[in-house]
Design a protein around this motif. Structure first.
Motif, mmCIF file in Angstrom:
data_model
loop_
_atom_site.group_PDB
_atom_site.id
_atom_site.type_symbol
_atom_site.label_atom_id
_atom_site.label_comp_id
_atom_site.label_asym_id
_atom_site.label_seq_id
_atom_site.Cartn_x
_atom_site.Cartn_y
_atom_site.Cartn_z
ATOM 1 N N THR A 123 2.093 3.376 -1.588
ATOM 2 C CA THR A 123 2.835 2.258 -2.157
ATOM 3 C C THR A 123 3.557 2.694 -3.415
ATOM 4 O O THR A 123 3.073 3.534 -4.177
ATOM 5 C CB THR A 123 1.913 1.078 -2.472
ATOM 6 O OG1 THR A 123 2.699 0.000 -3.020
ATOM 7 C CG2 THR A 123 0.835 1.451 -3.473
ATOM 8 N N LEU B 88 5.218 -0.014 -5.271
ATOM 9 C CA LEU B 88 5.469 -1.246 -6.009
ATOM 10 C C LEU B 88 4.924 -1.179 -7.427
ATOM 11 O O LEU B 88 5.469 -1.793 -8.354
ATOM 12 C CB LEU B 88 4.854 -2.441 -5.268
ATOM 13 C CG LEU B 88 5.525 -2.836 -3.953
ATOM 14 C CD1 LEU B 88 4.702 -3.910 -3.249
ATOM 15 C CD2 LEU B 88 6.949 -3.341 -4.199
ATOM 16 N N ASP C 251 7.819 -0.496 -1.765
ATOM 17 C CA ASP C 251 7.132 0.021 -0.587
ATOM 18 C C ASP C 251 8.228 0.413 0.389
ATOM 19 O O ASP C 251 8.975 -0.453 0.866
ATOM 20 C CB ASP C 251 6.223 -1.048 0.036
ATOM 21 C CG ASP C 251 4.896 -1.187 -0.678
ATOM 22 O OD1 ASP C 251 4.625 -0.387 -1.599
ATOM 23 O OD2 ASP C 251 4.128 -2.102 -0.325
ATOM 24 N N VAL D 116 -0.873 -5.627 -6.068
ATOM 25 C CA VAL D 116 -0.055 -4.639 -6.764
ATOM 26 C C VAL D 116 -0.763 -4.265 -8.060
ATOM 27 O O VAL D 116 -0.936 -5.095 -8.946
ATOM 28 C CB VAL D 116 1.357 -5.176 -7.053
ATOM 29 C CG1 VAL D 116 2.160 -4.147 -7.852
ATOM 30 C CG2 VAL D 116 2.064 -5.509 -5.757
ATOM 31 N N VAL E 238 5.435 0.961 4.876
ATOM 32 C CA VAL E 238 4.341 1.008 3.913
ATOM 33 C C VAL E 238 3.979 -0.389 3.433
ATOM 34 O O VAL E 238 4.865 -1.188 3.104
ATOM 35 C CB VAL E 238 4.729 1.873 2.699
ATOM 36 C CG1 VAL E 238 3.646 1.827 1.624
ATOM 37 C CG2 VAL E 238 4.990 3.316 3.117
ATOM 38 N N GLY E 239 2.701 -0.690 3.377
ATOM 39 C CA GLY E 239 2.195 -1.860 2.671
ATOM 40 C C GLY E 239 2.864 -3.165 2.997
ATOM 41 O O GLY E 239 2.648 -3.763 4.055
ATOM 42 N N HIS E 240 3.726 -3.642 2.104
ATOM 43 C CA HIS E 240 4.388 -4.936 2.247
ATOM 44 C C HIS E 240 5.767 -4.826 2.899
ATOM 45 O O HIS E 240 6.501 -5.819 2.905
ATOM 46 C CB HIS E 240 4.510 -5.601 0.872
ATOM 47 C CG HIS E 240 3.190 -5.961 0.255
ATOM 48 N ND1 HIS E 240 2.502 -7.101 0.595
ATOM 49 C CD2 HIS E 240 2.428 -5.318 -0.668
ATOM 50 C CE1 HIS E 240 1.374 -7.154 -0.098
ATOM 51 N NE2 HIS E 240 1.308 -6.087 -0.870
ATOM 52 N N SER E 241 6.114 -3.656 3.424
ATOM 53 C CA SER E 241 7.445 -3.452 4.014
ATOM 54 C C SER E 241 7.325 -3.073 5.489
ATOM 55 O O SER E 241 7.398 -1.899 5.855
ATOM 56 C CB SER E 241 8.203 -2.359 3.242
ATOM 57 O OG SER E 241 8.418 -2.742 1.897
ATOM 58 N N PRO F 150 4.748 -2.937 7.699
ATOM 59 C CA PRO F 150 3.786 -1.839 7.816
ATOM 60 C C PRO F 150 3.562 -1.388 9.256
ATOM 61 O O PRO F 150 3.637 -2.175 10.188
ATOM 62 C CB PRO F 150 2.511 -2.431 7.216
ATOM 63 C CG PRO F 150 2.661 -3.914 7.368
ATOM 64 C CD PRO F 150 4.119 -4.164 7.183
#
Length: 497
Positions: free
Chosen positions: A101, A103, A128, A46, A132-135, A137
């Protein structure tokens, strides 16, 4: 300024945009009780994160039609207010995309100069969004050697170029469907992301949530304000796409946006002709653009063809800070016929594309939200029309995308703008914006009726609040977020400086 008359409240988005399909809007879903959010350190990747930024996850249904079924986790971030006596609540943030992202958005906006009064009034909540990304993906499996390399199709010099791009678009749509192994891609939509926002609000223990969104974030914020009007607090929408979704008409407005914004670059370059040699007048600079683009159409150099040249200059118009590097690139092309070591697309190796996740989310949301035309000839006609109407970039923005062949959605009608809720939507819009031109802000303002006020800025580029420098617009947005002071009328802000 006299507030202009709004479109009648009874006008549906179908009538406004000429769309067909079901007239019913997407139904909201009441937020379920949520476990208390457990804050911890954010992931190492991040960026722009001050030390006090924290992260957590919020569970949401993958499919809101099956709320007790598979759950996914949405990662959120928080930059908490340090003034409890001034704290009003939470301000949900979205930087646009869809696919980028968010975050790091709290730290980014603070670094860019978000007013201290806003920081004191809210816990700033980044995230996110789903996919996306950490959610949870998603991935279409893009590699760095594919012919598809961007959310905007390449400039089509003729009908044959549209036909060639159609083959690429069909292949990408099939590839995305084949890679949707867990069903996540088909559940990407603005409606579902708005439902996620309401789950986040509930998880944070707030009765209401405020929202600040840029670019595509305006579609998400408009959807949230329409689906959950009783839970939306203060909504600020900056650089607007014109509705709760991006369709072919919306993407075609990119051509209009470049025509409206390019004169700012041309004037800047003409004033520096002795340095860059691009033309002594804005018209001469414009002619140089076409000369270089057409030359590169016929003879690409260093990986740059006419399509990439046009795309690069479209992106240049996002910020005046990018003008200098663009002018230097033009000068190199004129002087040597080469584009420079990093000007074109590097050769691929077949490795996963670093843009895979962002492109996949953009396609998932854009293609799932609304039905796109399926007839290749419809795109050919649009390209031919916009090549004449918007010669700088219209034949790119009107070109065919994978949405023409999409196999996963839409699963529900697009979210309809609700003009019957509280007057809580502040719309900010530059007059000259390449990707979200002024017309997008006007359209959204018309659809919200008396719920919204439009702040029109005599400015150039993408982004007004914090990202721009106009004090009139900044003061209007800050006063609304901090004190709830909504302008009584639409506002026109003169050029800063």
């Amino acid at each position: 300024m006299v507030r202009k008359r709004k479109v009648a409240r009874g006008a549906t988005l179908m009538a406004v945009l000429g769309l067909t399909g079901a007239l019913a809007g997407a139904p909201p879903v009441a937020a379920e009780p949520a476990a208390q959010v457990q804050w911890a350190a954010c992931p190492p990747d991040v960026q722009a994160a001050p030390p006090q930024l924290q992260c957590a996850t919020v569970p949401v249904p993958l499919n809101y039609g099956e709320p007790e079924g598979t759950q996914i986790e949405i990662m959120i971030s928080r930059l908490a207010s340090t003034k409890p006596d001034k704290r009003r609540g939470v301000l949900l943030l979205n930087p646009g995309g869809p696919g980028g992202t968010g975050l790091d958005q709290p730290g980014f906006l603070v670094a860019q100069g978000l007013p201290a009064d806003v920081q004191d009034s809210y816990d700033l909540i980044g995230m996110d969004t789903r996919g996306v990304g950490h959610s949870a993906p998603v991935s279409c499996g893009f590699t760095d050697d594919q012919a598809y390399f961007g959310n905007i199709p390449p400039y089509a010099v003729d009908d044959a170029a549209v036909t060639a791009q159609a083959a690429v678009a069909q292949g990408v749509a099939e590839q995305c469907a084949a890679n949707d192994h867990e069903g996540r891609l088909r559940q990407l939509s603005t409606a579902n992301m708005a439902r996620d926002l309401d789950r986040i609000r509930a998880a944070l223990g707030e009765d209401k949530a405020s929202f600040l969104g840029y670019s595509y974030g305006t579609a998400l914020g408009a959807a949230y304000a329409s689906m959950f009007p009783e839970r939306a607090d203060r909504i600020v929408l900056d650089s607007n796409i014109g509705d709760t979704f991006l369709d072919h008409d919306g993407m075609r407005r990119y051509g209009r946006g470049m025509e409206e914004t390019f004169p700012d670059f041309a004037k800047w370059a003409a004033a520096r002709h002795d340095t860059y040699g691009l033309g002594r007048t804005p018209q001469e600079v414009r002619e140089t653009y076409f000369t270089l683009a057409e030359r590169l159409d016929k003879n690409p150099v260093d990986g740059m063809d006419g399509g990439l040249f046009r795309f690069g200059n479209f992106f240049t118009l996002y910020r005046e800070a990018l003008y200098e590097s663009a002018a230097e690139s033009w000068r190199t092309l004129l002087d040597t016929g080469t584009a420079g070591p990093a000007a074109g697309r590097p050769p691929g190796t077949g490795a996963p594309s670093p843009s895979d996740n962002a492109w996949s989310v953009f396609l998932g949301v854009t293609c799932n939200d609304v039905e796109w035309p399926h007839d290749v000839q419809a795109y050919s006609r649009a390209v031919a029309e916009d090549r004449e109407k918007y010669p700088l970039y219209g034949a790119a923005a009107a070109n065919i995308t994978p949405c023409a062949y999409w196999q996963l959605g839409p699963s529900e009608p697009p979210v309809r703008i609700d003009a019957e809720g509280p007057a809580d939507v502040l719309i900010l819009q530059n007059r000259r914006d390449p990707v979200t031109p002024l017309r997008g802000g006007e359209l959204l303002d018309e659809k919200f009726g008396e719920r919204s006020r439009l702040v029109t800025v005599d400015g150039s580029g993408h982004g007004v609040y914090v990202l721009g420098t106009n004090p009139c617009a900044s003061e209007a947005a800050t006063a609304y977020l901090v004190d709830g002071t909504m302008p009584e009328q639409d506002v026109t802000c003169e050029k800063a400086g």
